[in-house]
Design an enzyme around this catalytic site. Sequence first.
Site, PDB file in Angstrom:
ATOM      1  N   ASP A 294      21.726 163.377  46.989  1.00 25.60           N
ATOM      2  CA  ASP A 294      21.370 164.776  46.718  1.00 25.60           C
ATOM      3  C   ASP A 294      22.328 165.666  47.504  1.00 25.60           C
ATOM      4  OD1 ASP A 294      20.675 164.647  49.385  1.00 25.60           O
ATOM      5  OD2 ASP A 294      18.584 165.201  49.091  1.00 25.60           O
TER       6      ASP A 294
ATOM      7  N   ASP B  44      22.135 168.843  50.314  1.00 29.62           N
ATOM      8  CA  ASP B  44      21.196 169.567  51.183  1.00 29.62           C
ATOM      9  C   ASP B  44      21.868 170.815  51.756  1.00 29.62           C
ATOM     10  OD1 ASP B  44      19.262 167.185  51.315  1.00 29.62           O
ATOM     11  OD2 ASP B  44      21.090 166.312  52.134  1.00 29.62           O
TER      12      ASP B  44
ATOM     13  N   ASP C  80      18.393 170.148  47.746  1.00 28.45           N
ATOM     14  CA  ASP C  80      17.351 170.613  48.678  1.00 28.45           C
ATOM     15  C   ASP C  80      17.850 171.858  49.390  1.00 28.45           C
ATOM     16  OD1 ASP C  80      15.410 168.766  48.210  1.00 28.45           O
ATOM     17  OD2 ASP C  80      15.742 167.589  50.033  1.00 28.45           O
TER      18      ASP C  80
HETATM   19  P1  UTP Z   1      18.685 162.959  53.013  1.00 30.03           P
HETATM   20  O1  UTP Z   1      17.487 162.195  52.622  1.00 30.03           O
HETATM   21  O2  UTP Z   1      19.241 163.883  51.988  1.00 30.03           O
HETATM   22  O3  UTP Z   1      19.762 161.919  53.505  1.00 30.03           O
HETATM   23  O4  UTP Z   1      18.308 163.758  54.317  1.00 30.03           O
HETATM   24  P2  UTP Z   1      21.341 162.018  53.592  1.00 30.03           P
HETATM   25  O5  UTP Z   1      21.709 161.560  54.947  1.00 30.03           O
HETATM   26  O6  UTP Z   1      21.832 163.363  53.158  1.00 30.03           O
HETATM   27  O7  UTP Z   1      21.823 160.911  52.611  1.00 30.03           O
HETATM   28  P3  UTP Z   1      21.935 160.958  51.010  1.00 30.03           P
HETATM   29  O8  UTP Z   1      23.362 160.751  50.713  1.00 30.03           O
HETATM   30  O9  UTP Z   1      21.430 162.269  50.517  1.00 30.03           O
HETATM   31  O10 UTP Z   1      21.104 159.809  50.552  1.00 30.03           O
HETATM   32  C1  UTP Z   1      19.226 164.550  55.041  1.00 30.03           C
HETATM   33  C2  UTP Z   1      18.696 164.849  56.386  1.00 30.03           C
HETATM   34  O11 UTP Z   1      17.612 165.735  56.306  1.00 30.03           O
HETATM   35  C3  UTP Z   1      16.541 165.282  57.075  1.00 30.03           C
HETATM   36  C4  UTP Z   1      16.716 163.797  57.239  1.00 30.03           C
HETATM   37  O12 UTP Z   1      16.274 163.393  58.498  1.00 30.03           O
HETATM   38  C5  UTP Z   1      18.182 163.604  57.092  1.00 30.03           C
HETATM   39  O13 UTP Z   1      18.738 163.565  58.367  1.00 30.03           O
HETATM   40  N1  UTP Z   1      15.277 165.544  56.368  1.00 30.03           N
HETATM   41  C6  UTP Z   1      15.134 165.163  55.095  1.00 30.03           C
HETATM   42  C7  UTP Z   1      14.265 166.140  57.032  1.00 30.03           C
HETATM   43  O14 UTP Z   1      14.410 166.505  58.201  1.00 30.03           O
HETATM   44  N2  UTP Z   1      13.077 166.361  56.398  1.00 30.03           N
HETATM   45  C8  UTP Z   1      12.893 165.968  55.123  1.00 30.03           C
HETATM   46  O15 UTP Z   1      11.790 166.178  54.587  1.00 30.03           O
HETATM   47  C9  UTP Z   1      13.950 165.372  54.449  1.00 30.03           C
HETATM   48 MN    MN Z   2      21.184 164.297  51.326  1.00 19.29          MN
END
Ligand code: UTP
Ligand code: MN
Length: 528
Positions: free
Chosen positions: A343, A345, A452
């Site tokens: 995804d 973020d 996100d």
């Molecule tokens: P992600 O699940 O998107 O992982 O969460 P990522 O490291 O970007 O990897 P991919 O490539 O998308 O799979 C990003 C960061 O956001 C935090 C997680 O701890 C992670 O470090 N996070 C995610 C939160 O703090 N709360 C959430 O509800 C979701």
């Molecule tokens: Mn991510």
Amino acid sequence: MKVNLDDFRQTEDPECIFSTMIPLKRKKVSQPVSQQNDTCTFPHVSIFILERKMGTSRRAFLTRLGRSKGFLIRETYSSSITHVVSENNSGDEVQAWLDNQTERDASSSVHLLDIRWFTESMEAGHPITVQDRHILKVNPKPNGDPSAMQMKSYACQRRTPLKHHNSFLTEALEILSQNAEYNDNEGRSVAFRRAASVLKALPHRVKTIEDLRCLPCLGDHSQRVIKEILEDGSSREVESTRQSEQFQTMKALTGIFGVGVRTADRWFREGLRSPDDLIRTGQQLNRAQQAGLQYYDDLQKPVTKAEADVISDIVEKAVHAVLPGAEIQLMGGFRRGKEVGHDVDFLITHPEEGKEEGLMPKITNWLEEQGLLLYQKTTRNSYLEKMDGPARPPNNMDRFERCFSIFKLQKSAVRCKSNSTASVEDVSRGGENERPSEHHSEESGWRAVRVDLVVSPYSQFAFATLGWTGSKLFERELRRWAGQEKHMSLSSHALYDSKQNLYLRAKTEEEIFAYLGLEFIPPSERNA
Ligand code: UTP
Ligand code: MN
């Protein structure tokens, strides 16, 4: 060693001790937990009592007793400590603990002592000469790779690059971790993930089981698996897990946006095996799961950095259209330097605290008007700073205003961006004419991407940045380090010092690492 007795003057105001720590809005007036020495008769002997295996109350009792007899006893470890006293710990355990102290001055020598030295000194009424029987025995470290010997045990103390030398082992351990998660066994899942993470931080490829000596976090089970892979090329347990019907089903079903382990497990036990089975059997699905199913194929495909950059431009345009001056930051794996992700973020804030309130609905309205959203669900900010510190056990879910969305991304825009000529107008134009189609085919000019969006108040931005950069294990280890080693509670909103009963304010990630007594690790080396 020069000891400044002013350091130990009892103070009524916690702010005096920690001028950089801003107290709560309404400051707690009770005494800080740690009383300082009233009088100190033996300033040349600076004692630290290790709480490990002793407990808070016994340590507090011994501290009071010692201080009443004029001994200099410090609350926190620093390079000025001359005597470390512990009870029921082996020398190796205390040495390992000492190796983890960033305040440590490697050149200075410190006595690692059994509690007997302390009690005998109490009886004598002065610090007695250290004798052999007081000294904890530390076994010399076996010869090996010097870099392996220095491997710290918390992932947040180490540098973990994105590319490493041991994927052939880490991928196997991560299958077992994943499987444990599917079976709702979090402890086991984290243990395999920690083991994998240690191997990611190694500066070389593991060739023999001997290379693993001296490494932390490698349990018997992980070592067995590694040994088998080193000797036979693969592990039977890993291969049979990978091929098992349960593993494959759980992977396929939890791969649907909106479906967690619990739901997937229930469906598996009801005999369902694939996303198609959900449609065929007419399962009740919520709005997120319906979208997840509808865009399943697209959402399975990794998002590239080029796609993330195009989405960054769109989000920036949307945010600036509705709130000029707002700041946007790409988070998650892409901030750590990943080339693909599951995804994209984003963290959004505004330098004027309060301006960010109610921002998310404005952003999503703008995006929706441009036809850029296939799905969105916004949750409101529900974070409230509690005067007496965060709830215990700390809730790791953060409470920012947050939008889970699926973007409709024009492929042409990505091609343009790759040629570095795209404008946001090019990007959104296609979206106005096309409606989300039920039967989204390969030939269509767009793809679905999970995005996100998180909005943070400016005062929490540093914590949110640290919390949303990941990796998940790195975040988990930071919180564990804070709690177990520093008596602090870390979240994506705040850092709370339970000893001083204070929230510690920070404007940058660097400050947070410093509060935690950790060396700063840049995002690209947080790929734990
Ligand atoms: P992600 O699940 O998107 O992982 O969460 P990522 O490291 O970007 O990897 P991919 O490539 O998308 O799979 C990003 C960061 O956001 C935090 C997680 O701890 C992670 O470090 N996070 C995610 C939160 O703090 N709360 C959430 O509800 C979701
Ligand atoms: Mn991510």
